[in-house]
Motif scaffolding. Structure first.
Motif, PDB file in Angstrom:
ATOM      1  N   MET A 431       3.027  10.616  55.070  1.00  0.00           N
ATOM      2  CA  MET A 431       4.100  11.576  54.760  1.00  0.00           C
ATOM      3  C   MET A 431       5.366  10.880  54.267  1.00  0.00           C
ATOM      4  O   MET A 431       6.475  11.312  54.522  1.00  0.00           O
ATOM      5  N   ILE A 432       5.192   9.766  53.544  1.00  0.00           N
ATOM      6  CA  ILE A 432       6.353   9.062  53.009  1.00  0.00           C
ATOM      7  C   ILE A 432       6.782   9.720  51.694  1.00  0.00           C
ATOM      8  O   ILE A 432       5.962  10.293  50.971  1.00  0.00           O
ATOM      9  N   GLN A 433       8.068   9.658  51.393  1.00  0.00           N
ATOM     10  CA  GLN A 433       8.559  10.218  50.135  1.00  0.00           C
ATOM     11  C   GLN A 433       7.862   9.522  48.959  1.00  0.00           C
ATOM     12  O   GLN A 433       7.775   8.292  48.916  1.00  0.00           O
ATOM     13  N   ARG A 434       7.404  10.313  48.016  1.00  0.00           N
ATOM     14  CA  ARG A 434       6.591   9.751  46.925  1.00  0.00           C
ATOM     15  C   ARG A 434       7.332   8.661  46.159  1.00  0.00           C
ATOM     16  O   ARG A 434       6.757   7.611  45.843  1.00  0.00           O
ATOM     17  N   SER A 435       8.600   8.879  45.844  1.00  0.00           N
ATOM     18  CA  SER A 435       9.330   7.890  45.047  1.00  0.00           C
ATOM     19  C   SER A 435       9.463   6.564  45.784  1.00  0.00           C
ATOM     20  O   SER A 435       9.416   5.495  45.159  1.00  0.00           O
ATOM     21  N   LEU A 436       9.618   6.617  47.127  1.00  0.00           N
ATOM     22  CA  LEU A 436       9.720   5.376  47.882  1.00  0.00           C
ATOM     23  C   LEU A 436       8.396   4.626  47.856  1.00  0.00           C
ATOM     24  O   LEU A 436       8.369   3.397  47.681  1.00  0.00           O
ATOM     25  N   GLY A 437       7.281   5.339  48.018  1.00  0.00           N
ATOM     26  CA  GLY A 437       5.977   4.691  47.932  1.00  0.00           C
ATOM     27  C   GLY A 437       5.751   4.049  46.576  1.00  0.00           C
ATOM     28  O   GLY A 437       5.232   2.924  46.477  1.00  0.00           O
ATOM     29  N   GLU A 438       6.171   4.726  45.518  1.00  0.00           N
ATOM     30  CA  GLU A 438       5.998   4.183  44.168  1.00  0.00           C
ATOM     31  C   GLU A 438       6.873   2.953  43.951  1.00  0.00           C
ATOM     32  O   GLU A 438       6.440   1.954  43.370  1.00  0.00           O
ATOM     33  N   ASN A 439       8.131   3.025  44.426  1.00  0.00           N
ATOM     34  CA  ASN A 439       9.017   1.866  44.290  1.00  0.00           C
ATOM     35  C   ASN A 439       8.489   0.672  45.067  1.00  0.00           C
ATOM     36  O   ASN A 439       8.575  -0.475  44.612  1.00  0.00           O
ATOM     37  N   ALA A 440       7.960   0.934  46.267  1.00  0.00           N
ATOM     38  CA  ALA A 440       7.393  -0.153  47.072  1.00  0.00           C
ATOM     39  C   ALA A 440       6.173  -0.760  46.373  1.00  0.00           C
ATOM     40  O   ALA A 440       5.991  -1.988  46.360  1.00  0.00           O
ATOM     41  N   ALA A 441       5.339   0.077  45.775  1.00  0.00           N
ATOM     42  CA  ALA A 441       4.151  -0.411  45.069  1.00  0.00           C
ATOM     43  C   ALA A 441       4.533  -1.278  43.872  1.00  0.00           C
ATOM     44  O   ALA A 441       3.921  -2.324  43.610  1.00  0.00           O
ATOM     45  N   ILE A 442       5.548  -0.849  43.121  1.00  0.00           N
ATOM     46  CA  ILE A 442       6.003  -1.630  41.960  1.00  0.00           C
ATOM     47  C   ILE A 442       6.596  -2.955  42.407  1.00  0.00           C
ATOM     48  O   ILE A 442       6.281  -4.027  41.862  1.00  0.00           O
ATOM     49  N   ALA A 443       7.479  -2.901  43.418  1.00  0.00           N
ATOM     50  CA  ALA A 443       8.131  -4.127  43.883  1.00  0.00           C
ATOM     51  C   ALA A 443       7.106  -5.116  44.444  1.00  0.00           C
ATOM     52  O   ALA A 443       7.200  -6.325  44.200  1.00  0.00           O
ATOM     53  N   LEU A 444       6.124  -4.598  45.180  1.00  0.00           N
ATOM     54  CA  LEU A 444       5.086  -5.474  45.723  1.00  0.00           C
ATOM     55  C   LEU A 444       4.298  -6.135  44.596  1.00  0.00           C
ATOM     56  O   LEU A 444       3.959  -7.330  44.651  1.00  0.00           O
ATOM     57  N   ARG A 446       5.413  -6.840  41.624  1.00  0.00           N
ATOM     58  CA  ARG A 446       6.247  -7.862  40.993  1.00  0.00           C
ATOM     59  C   ARG A 446       6.323  -9.127  41.842  1.00  0.00           C
ATOM     60  O   ARG A 446       6.351 -10.247  41.310  1.00  0.00           O
ATOM     61  N   LEU A 447       6.378  -8.943  43.165  1.00  0.00           N
ATOM     62  CA  LEU A 447       6.336 -10.114  44.044  1.00  0.00           C
ATOM     63  C   LEU A 447       4.999 -10.841  43.899  1.00  0.00           C
ATOM     64  O   LEU A 447       4.943 -12.079  43.862  1.00  0.00           O
ATOM     65  N   ALA A 448       3.912 -10.066  43.807  1.00  0.00           N
ATOM     66  CA  ALA A 448       2.583 -10.658  43.686  1.00  0.00           C
ATOM     67  C   ALA A 448       2.406 -11.404  42.367  1.00  0.00           C
ATOM     68  O   ALA A 448       1.658 -12.386  42.293  1.00  0.00           O
ATOM     69  N   MET A 449       3.088 -10.953  41.325  1.00  0.00           N
ATOM     70  CA  MET A 449       3.029 -11.666  40.050  1.00  0.00           C
ATOM     71  C   MET A 449       3.600 -13.073  40.173  1.00  0.00           C
ATOM     72  O   MET A 449       3.103 -14.021  39.574  1.00  0.00           O
ATOM     73  N   LYS A 450       4.671 -13.191  40.955  1.00  0.00           N
ATOM     74  CA  LYS A 450       5.368 -14.468  41.073  1.00  0.00           C
ATOM     75  C   LYS A 450       4.798 -15.350  42.188  1.00  0.00           C
ATOM     76  O   LYS A 450       4.702 -16.564  42.033  1.00  0.00           O
ATOM     77  N   CYS A 451       4.468 -14.762  43.318  1.00  0.00           N
ATOM     78  CA  CYS A 451       4.045 -15.543  44.495  1.00  0.00           C
ATOM     79  C   CYS A 451       2.819 -14.908  45.147  1.00  0.00           C
ATOM     80  O   CYS A 451       2.887 -14.454  46.304  1.00  0.00           O
ATOM     81  N   ALA A 484      -0.408  -5.888  37.209  1.00  0.00           N
ATOM     82  CA  ALA A 484      -0.582  -7.321  36.949  1.00  0.00           C
ATOM     83  C   ALA A 484      -0.535  -8.097  38.260  1.00  0.00           C
ATOM     84  O   ALA A 484      -1.310  -9.050  38.466  1.00  0.00           O
ATOM     85  N   GLY A 485       0.364  -7.703  39.162  1.00  0.00           N
ATOM     86  CA  GLY A 485       0.422  -8.341  40.470  1.00  0.00           C
ATOM     87  C   GLY A 485      -0.830  -8.090  41.281  1.00  0.00           C
ATOM     88  O   GLY A 485      -1.350  -8.994  41.958  1.00  0.00           O
ATOM     89  N   LEU A 486      -1.331  -6.868  41.214  1.00  0.00           N
ATOM     90  CA  LEU A 486      -2.573  -6.531  41.917  1.00  0.00           C
ATOM     91  C   LEU A 486      -3.733  -7.372  41.387  1.00  0.00           C
ATOM     92  O   LEU A 486      -4.560  -7.888  42.157  1.00  0.00           O
ATOM     93  N   VAL A 487      -3.797  -7.553  40.077  1.00  0.00           N
ATOM     94  CA  VAL A 487      -4.862  -8.353  39.465  1.00  0.00           C
ATOM     95  C   VAL A 487      -4.759  -9.813  39.900  1.00  0.00           C
ATOM     96  O   VAL A 487      -5.778 -10.471  40.164  1.00  0.00           O
ATOM     97  N   ARG A 488      -3.521 -10.334  40.009  1.00  0.00           N
ATOM     98  CA  ARG A 488      -3.362 -11.703  40.482  1.00  0.00           C
ATOM     99  C   ARG A 488      -3.970 -11.872  41.871  1.00  0.00           C
ATOM    100  O   ARG A 488      -4.628 -12.889  42.148  1.00  0.00           O
ATOM    101  N   LEU A 489      -3.755 -10.914  42.724  1.00  0.00           N
ATOM    102  CA  LEU A 489      -4.310 -11.010  44.082  1.00  0.00           C
ATOM    103  C   LEU A 489      -5.836 -10.883  44.053  1.00  0.00           C
ATOM    104  O   LEU A 489      -6.533 -11.553  44.804  1.00  0.00           O
ATOM    105  N   LEU A 490      -6.339 -10.046  43.181  1.00  0.00           N
ATOM    106  CA  LEU A 490      -7.795  -9.900  43.057  1.00  0.00           C
ATOM    107  C   LEU A 490      -8.436 -11.208  42.564  1.00  0.00           C
ATOM    108  O   LEU A 490      -9.535 -11.575  42.979  1.00  0.00           O
TER     109      LEU A 490
END
Length: 496
Positions: A431-444, A446-451, A484-490
């Motif tokens: 039941m999290i606000q949709r925009s917060l979930g989307e922002n968290a997914a994008i930020a994660l 971007r972090l995964a792309m770098k580290c 792209a970050g998700l693919v890096r982890l995969l």
């Protein structure tokens, strides 16, 4: 003079107060939404008769009635609207202020219909067969409203600004052919209006710059709109009671104009930064027990928002301003991100961080990065994810993602663990606000792309909620970077 004597005073009082006349109009509005077009058979003959009546009170009552039933009886009124518009337009020039103001309001109720008559329903679509008639109405209505925007009567001014704002929001980018006379009239209004009506002018200006699209991004529009706004700021100073509304309008104009505001950007940037710094100094004095020293959190918010607007509007062009004020800017950002009492201050501070990073100026806040990212992680803890703090959480997520995208891996690495942990916790919440979930997914992402190595632990459990949030995103650069970050982890963990 038309407003002299008892009748003029009566009009002023009627315009300012809720009364039987306004209650009756409200009743018609409610009835029209219940009974729909059935109501027209009863009221149209009376309206038609009264529109021609020499008694201004009867004419005004007919104009008010038409406006009151406009939404509930749209289908039934549509065949008569061309004739009704022609009947209404002379009301904008009526000698009586109440007739002029009511006509402004009633015409605004038909804005959507006029726009649909004049313009194509979407890009790359042919104009309607009625385009010529619709544009003729647009010409006549806008010309009449702009004359009323500079009317000498304050109630007419307010009604005209409200009607203009409504028409701007309906026409959106199609308002472009009329930009020159609109910005000229609004500039004149801001120079001449008294305090109360200035807010109406600000609303009309904000509506224009938010809806007019790229056509308004010119130095000519900037020269018409910004000088009167900045003159009001200069004349009233930083302690004026309507500073928040004034700077809110300035920020809208700056964002809307983009590079069209660059001639005025340097003094605005310096003054907004000085205002924020001064207010934060007062906040510290209050915390030390200095008593009421005049600290206003809203003034910090509006100054931070203006700085964000300049970064957003100027893009890479803001770099010279950020570089020239880097030390003070870092101080203000860190102090605002760590504000313990005002979510609004923290929200605006994180927005400024994100806009600076996005505009390519992130290197100038590098020395404050550890504190900024620590504040972001604190604001994303489960106990902070609440309705009261939601806008802060959204901006903290977004700004952390922009920082991750802007800085090299070695500079992002120290902040990955606490931020990634917070993003994962958000994605796993129900039941999290949709925009917060989307922002968290994008930020994660971007972090995964770098580290990616620092996020790999627990990737199997994370992938499902992460993908669920990403699939709702619109296609664009942010979605590409997140995947792209998700693919890096995969690639690191092909088995999941």
């Amino acid at each position: 003079e038309e407003e002299d004597g008892e009748e003029g005073e009566e009009e002023e009082e009627d315009a300012a107060q809720w009364n039987l006349r306004k209650s009756s109009a409200n009743g018609l509005d409610v009835m029209s939404n219940v009974f729909g077009d059935e109501l027209l058979a009863m009221i149209l003959p009376i309206v038609e008769q009264r529109l021609r009546d020499p008694n201004w009170r009867l004419r005004e009552s007919a104009i008010l009635a038409i406006g009151a039933v406009s939404e509930g009886c749209t289908a039934g009124l549509t065949p008569f609207l061309p004739q009704l518009i022609e009947f209404l337009l002379p009301g904008l020039e009526d000698p009586r202020p109440m007739v002029r103001s009511t006509t402004c309001w009633t015409l605004s109720r038909f804005s959507r219909w006029v726009v649909q008559l004049a313009f194509a329903p979407g890009p790359n679509q042919p104009p309607p067969a009625t385009a010529e008639q619709g544009k003729d109405f647009m010409n006549k209505i806008l010309a009449g409203l702009l004359r009323r925007v500079v009317d000498h009567n304050k109630h007419v001014q307010a009604a005209a600004c409200g009607a203009l704002a409504t028409l701007e929001s309906e026409a959106r980018a199609d308002i472009a052919p009329w930009l020159a006379p609109i910005v000229s009239a609004l500039g004149q209004a801001m120079n001449n209006y008294q305090r109360k009506n200035l807010r109406c002018a600000f609303d009309a200006v904000s509506s224009l710059v938010e809806n007019a699209g790229d056509a308004i991004r010119t130095q000519e529009c900037g020269a018409a709109l910004l000088p009167p706004l900045l003159a009001k700021w200069e004349a009233g100073g930083d302690a004026q009671p309507d500073l928040y509304q004034l700077l809110e309008c300035v920020t809208s104009v700056v964002i809307g104009l983009g590079l069209g505001c660059q001639d005025y950007a340097a003094p605005m940037f310096s003054r907004a930064l000085a205002l924020a710094q001064h207010q934060l100094t007062l906040r510290e004095a209050t915390a030390r027990g200095a008593g009421d020293v005049g600290y206003e959190a809203d003034h910090v918010i509006c100054s931070l928002d203006l700085l964000s607007g300049l970064a957003d509007g100027l893009g890479a062009g803001v770099e010279v301003l950020v570089a020239a004020n880097a030390a003070v800017l870092r101080e203000v950002i860190v102090a605002s991100c760590s504000d313990a009492h005002s979510p609004g201050v923290r929200r605006s501070a994180f927005a400024l961080v994100g806009d600076i990073a996005k505009s390519g100026c992130g290197q100038h806040v590098r020395h404050g990065l550890a504190q900024i990212m620590e504040c972001a992680a604190v604001n994303l803890q489960p106990n902070m994810v609440s309705a009261y703090n939601m806008s802060v959480c959204n901006n903290a997520c977004w700004s952390a993602g922009e920082i991750a995208a802007a800085f090299p891996p070695e500079e992002v690495a120290p902040f990955v663990a606490p931020l990634a942990s917070a993003f994962v916790a958000i994605l796993q919440m129900t039941m999290i606000q949709r925009s917060l979930g989307e922002n968290a997914a994008i930020a994660l992402g971007r972090l995964a792309m770098k580290c990616p190595e620092q996020i790999s632990a627990g990737f199997g459990e994370l992938s499902a909620p992460w993908c669920a949030a990403l699939r709702r995103l619109r296609d664009g650069a942010e979605k590409e970077q997140a995947f792209a970050g998700l693919v890096r982890l995969l690639q690191l963990h092909p088995a999941g």
